[in-house]
Design a protein around this motif. Structure first.
Motif, mmCIF file in Angstrom:
data_model
loop_
_atom_site.group_PDB
_atom_site.id
_atom_site.type_symbol
_atom_site.label_atom_id
_atom_site.label_comp_id
_atom_site.label_asym_id
_atom_site.label_seq_id
_atom_site.Cartn_x
_atom_site.Cartn_y
_atom_site.Cartn_z
ATOM 1 N N TRP A 108 3.576 1.189 5.155
ATOM 2 C CA TRP A 108 3.993 2.060 4.039
ATOM 3 C C TRP A 108 5.168 2.937 4.451
ATOM 4 O O TRP A 108 6.147 3.067 3.706
ATOM 5 C CB TRP A 108 2.799 2.917 3.612
ATOM 6 N N GLN A 110 7.419 2.459 6.593
ATOM 7 C CA GLN A 110 8.645 1.679 6.772
ATOM 8 C C GLN A 110 9.144 1.059 5.461
ATOM 9 O O GLN A 110 10.169 0.375 5.457
ATOM 10 C CB GLN A 110 8.392 0.554 7.781
ATOM 11 N N GLY A 111 8.417 1.290 4.379
ATOM 12 C CA GLY A 111 8.824 0.739 3.090
ATOM 13 C C GLY A 111 8.585 -0.750 2.948
ATOM 14 O O GLY A 111 9.150 -1.395 2.053
ATOM 15 N N LYS A 112 7.708 -1.297 3.787
ATOM 16 C CA LYS A 112 7.511 -2.746 3.774
ATOM 17 C C LYS A 112 6.516 -3.221 2.725
ATOM 18 O O LYS A 112 6.284 -4.424 2.595
ATOM 19 C CB LYS A 112 7.076 -3.217 5.161
ATOM 20 N N ILE A 114 6.820 -1.959 -0.495
ATOM 21 C CA ILE A 114 7.502 -1.732 -1.768
ATOM 22 C C ILE A 114 7.760 -3.075 -2.458
ATOM 23 O O ILE A 114 8.141 -4.057 -1.819
ATOM 24 C CB ILE A 114 8.822 -0.981 -1.547
ATOM 25 N N ASP A 115 7.541 -3.105 -3.752
ATOM 26 C CA ASP A 115 7.801 -4.275 -4.608
ATOM 27 C C ASP A 115 6.880 -5.452 -4.345
ATOM 28 O O ASP A 115 7.159 -6.567 -4.796
ATOM 29 C CB ASP A 115 9.264 -4.717 -4.506
ATOM 30 N N TRP A 145 2.103 2.617 -2.625
ATOM 31 C CA TRP A 145 2.922 1.658 -1.889
ATOM 32 C C TRP A 145 4.223 1.318 -2.603
ATOM 33 O O TRP A 145 5.117 0.714 -2.013
ATOM 34 C CB TRP A 145 2.135 0.363 -1.665
ATOM 35 N N GLY A 146 4.336 1.686 -3.866
ATOM 36 C CA GLY A 146 5.505 1.277 -4.633
ATOM 37 C C GLY A 146 5.420 -0.169 -5.082
ATOM 38 O O GLY A 146 6.436 -0.824 -5.330
#
Length: 210
Positions: A108, A110-112, A114-115, A145-146
């Motif tokens: 989360w 690291q933005g991994k 997202i989407d 999480w996006g």
């Protein structure tokens, strides 16, 4: 992913006596039939061995599913879509699944996540046993999480029979009644909808940046 690659779906679940496992298997099979590459994964059991041994259905299911691979963070990162399945626990997800979700903080951060496409399903021992609140609680994870939540809604005639637009759910009468034809058909539809939506989103994004 390229335009010609199959979308990747991780079906990650917890099941004590097998009801949610039956739904998860159905979701995995339907996703594969829809053209996805699928990983069916169980989360680690946290209950002590004495508790499992005290319930014949629980111990039988644990023995029967020893071959199922345990979920890892790699499965979350790998997947384009994540389907979570859990029994209800006081209207909330089981602690076993929640504990696994709680280990994903690094991904989360690291933005991994997202989407990712997200979708949830559940079962309870009794009617009105917290099925909708359990799914909504699971979906809170996807918000943070996006991720992009894909519910079944009423987008197929089977949903007017099954009746839960949040996600497939089943009342097991305390593990005595397995998912029936309607519940399994609803689970198949939800999985197909996840695959189709994921393919539309991921391939559209790939084409945009090609």
């Amino acid at each position: 992913m390229s335009l010609n690659e199959a979308v990747r779906v991780a079906v990650i679940y917890y099941s004590s006596t097998g009801t949610v496992f039956e739904l998860a298997k159905t979701a995995a099979t339907a996703a594969e039939k829809a053209g996805a590459e699928v990983r069916l994964r169980k989360v680690r059991e946290l209950a002590p061995a004495e508790a499992i041994a005290s319930n014949q259905g629980w111990s039988d299911h644990a023995a029967a599913t020893q071959h199922i691979v345990e979920a890892s963070l790699d499965d979350l990162e790998w997947a384009d879509a994540i389907m979570f399945g859990t029994p209800t626990r006081y209207g909330l997800p089981a602690s076993q699944l929640k504990q696994f979700i709680d280990t994903a903080g690094g991904l989360w951060a690291q933005g991994k996540l997202i989407d990712k496409i997200g979708s949830s399903f559940t079962a309870s021992g009794t009617r009105h046993g917290g099925q909708e609140t359990t799914i909504v609680a699971l979906n809170n994870t996807f918000y943070h999480w996006g991720s992009i939540i894909v519910p079944p809604g009423y987008a197929d005639p089977i949903q007017f029979q099954m009746g839960n637009p949040y996600g497939t759910s089943h009342t097991s009468n305390n593990a005595e009644v397995p998912p029936g034809e309607i519940e399994l058909a609803a689970m198949e539809f939800q999985a197909r909808r996840v695959v189709e939506t994921t393919a539309t989103f991921v391939r559209g994004r790939a084409a945009r940046f090609a």
